[in-house]
Structures are given as structure tokens and as C-alpha cells.
Motif scaffolding. Sequence first.
Motif, PDB file in Angstrom:
ATOM      1  N   GLU A   1       0.828  -1.201   0.000  1.00 48.30           N
ATOM      2  CA  GLU A   1       0.000   0.000   0.000  1.00 48.30           C
ATOM      3  C   GLU A   1       0.863   1.253   0.000  1.00 48.30           C
ATOM      4  N   LEU A   2       1.881   1.273   0.877  1.00 49.92           N
ATOM      5  CA  LEU A   2       2.775   2.426   0.926  1.00 49.92           C
ATOM      6  C   LEU A   2       3.531   2.604  -0.387  1.00 49.92           C
ATOM      7  N   GLU A   3       3.952   1.507  -0.956  1.00 50.54           N
ATOM      8  CA  GLU A   3       4.721   1.574  -2.211  1.00 50.54           C
ATOM      9  C   GLU A   3       3.862   2.131  -3.347  1.00 50.54           C
ATOM     10  N   GLN A   4       2.585   1.725  -3.373  1.00 50.44           N
ATOM     11  CA  GLN A   4       1.698   2.240  -4.415  1.00 50.44           C
ATOM     12  C   GLN A   4       1.473   3.741  -4.250  1.00 50.44           C
ATOM     13  N   ILE A   5       1.184   4.179  -3.000  1.00 55.15           N
ATOM     14  CA  ILE A   5       0.960   5.609  -2.754  1.00 55.15           C
ATOM     15  C   ILE A   5       2.223   6.407  -3.070  1.00 55.15           C
ATOM     16  N   HIS A   6       3.375   5.859  -2.653  1.00 59.00           N
ATOM     17  CA  HIS A   6       4.639   6.545  -2.908  1.00 59.00           C
ATOM     18  C   HIS A   6       4.890   6.695  -4.409  1.00 59.00           C
ATOM     19  N   GLY A   7       4.591   5.662  -5.188  1.00 59.08           N
ATOM     20  CA  GLY A   7       4.768   5.741  -6.637  1.00 59.08           C
ATOM     21  C   GLY A   7       3.872   6.796  -7.266  1.00 59.08           C
ATOM     22  N   GLU A   8       2.605   6.884  -6.796  1.00 64.49           N
ATOM     23  CA  GLU A   8       1.695   7.892  -7.338  1.00 64.49           C
ATOM     24  C   GLU A   8       2.182   9.302  -7.011  1.00 64.49           C
ATOM     25  N   ILE A   9       2.698   9.486  -5.789  1.00 59.28           N
ATOM     26  CA  ILE A   9       3.216  10.816  -5.425  1.00 59.28           C
ATOM     27  C   ILE A   9       4.384  11.196  -6.333  1.00 59.28           C
ATOM     28  N   ARG A  10       5.285  10.247  -6.565  1.00 57.71           N
ATOM     29  CA  ARG A  10       6.432  10.535  -7.429  1.00 57.71           C
ATOM     30  C   ARG A  10       5.992  10.843  -8.867  1.00 57.71           C
TER      31      ARG A  10
END
Length: 271
Positions: free
Chosen positions: A10-19
Motif C-alpha cells: 500500500e505504501l509503495e503504491q501511494i509513494h509511486g503515485e506521489i512521485r
Amino acid sequence: MASNLPMSPELEQIHGEIRDHFRALANGFQRLDKIKDSTRQSKQLEELTDKMRECKRLVKDFDRELKDEEARNSPEVNKQLNDEKQSMIKELNSYVALRKTYMSTLGNKKVELFDMGAGPSAEPTAEENVQVASEMSNQELVDAGMKRMDETDQAIERSKQVVEQTIEVGTQTAANLKGQTDQMGRVVNHLDTIQFSLKKASQLVKEIGRQVATDKCIMMFLFLIVCGVVAIIVVKIVHPNNKDIRDIPGLAPPAPSRKLLYLRNPEYMQR
């Protein structure tokens, strides 16, 4: 650094969208430098503002997931993730500052109802709500102001009506409570009167009972006396020669005894 951080899916997905949003913002501001038309620049800034809003929402989601997983991660991992969060917040704030710079350069007069930057804790604040005033004419601004004033007056009138209704309900409630209190007072007075009457009736019954008991005792005593006298008379008649039974005062002795005394009289014998 971010790619090497241990993250949950979940964190990795959110982090990717932010980037992804950060790359889009960087490219957008680069294209903004090449746009000469002020109208197109304003539209481009609006699109970048929407992306910053979305990016801010994703940062909040990232922080929420990070707090949920904090207990399952080691302190070192939590520190690295918090540092990454702060880095993203700073990068977002840099884009916000850049946007303000472009708006100031363009001379756009916009009324900001909130600040995109972080507070004292360096975390994002509430959602933005920007009202563009430069695109409205003076008459439209006046009409909007009058409409807002009318809405405010209507809200005040509704509040007054609510207050008046509340006061009316309170007055009716107070009157009902007063009537109920008076009624309860009358009921208490009636109960006191009934209690006093019951006490007097109880005392009267006790007095009558004592009088009846006294009269019964007297009658019983007289009855016993009469029975005793009758019994003595009966025994005297049945056993006239019984010396153990004394004569009753006022009652004449039996006839045989009088005859015996008469025969023993000397005068009678001389005759």
C-alpha cells in the motif's frame, strides 16, 4: 533512497503515485516557462494546482498508512519512512512556492481561502478552496457580494426564528411545569388532610375500644357477684343445716331452725 526503503504494497503504491505527480508538476512548470499567453498560463496553473491538491491528498494517505504500520516496523525503518515523508512535503511546498511566484508574475489576483504549505509540524493542512476574482467583472463581483449578503441575512432570520421558537417552547414548558407543581402541591395537601383524618379515626377507635373493654369488665364483675349470691342461696336452701355456710345478711333463716329455737325456750316449756 526511496526505492531501497522497505515498504508495504500500500505504501509503495501511494509513494509511486506521489512521485508520478511530482514528475508531472516538474514538466508542467517547465512547459509554463515556454507559454507566452497569459490566459493559457492561467489554465496551466489551474491544472498544476489540481495536481498539487491530489499530491497533498496522497501525502496524507501516505502518512495515515505509515502510522498504521508503525507498530509492525522497526524504529530504523520508521525513521527512514518519516524522513521520506518530510522530503515529499518539502518538495510539495517548493512547488506551492513556485506556483505563487508565477501567479505574482502573471499579476493574477486570486483570493486564497487556505494555504497549501505545511504548519509548524511541517505537515499538510486542510484542503484548498481557491476563488478566482480576476475572471469576474465588477458587476459580477457586486452581484456575488449581494447574493452572499442575502444568504447571510436569510441565515440570520432563520436563526432568529429558531431562537424565538426555542423561547416559546421554553415558556410553554415552564408554564406546564408550574401547573404540575401546583397540582402536586394540592395532592400533597389532600394527602396530609387524609393522614390527619386517619390519625383522628385511629385515636377514636382506640378510645372506644378502651371504653368497651371497661364496660365489659364491669359487667363481668357484676355478673360474677350475682352468680355468687345465687349460688350461696341455692346451697343454703339445699343444705340448711350446713354450718360452714354463713347466713347472708338481710336474709331470714330457714323455718326449721326457728321452730327448734322456739321449742327450747323455757317460758314456752312452763306454759
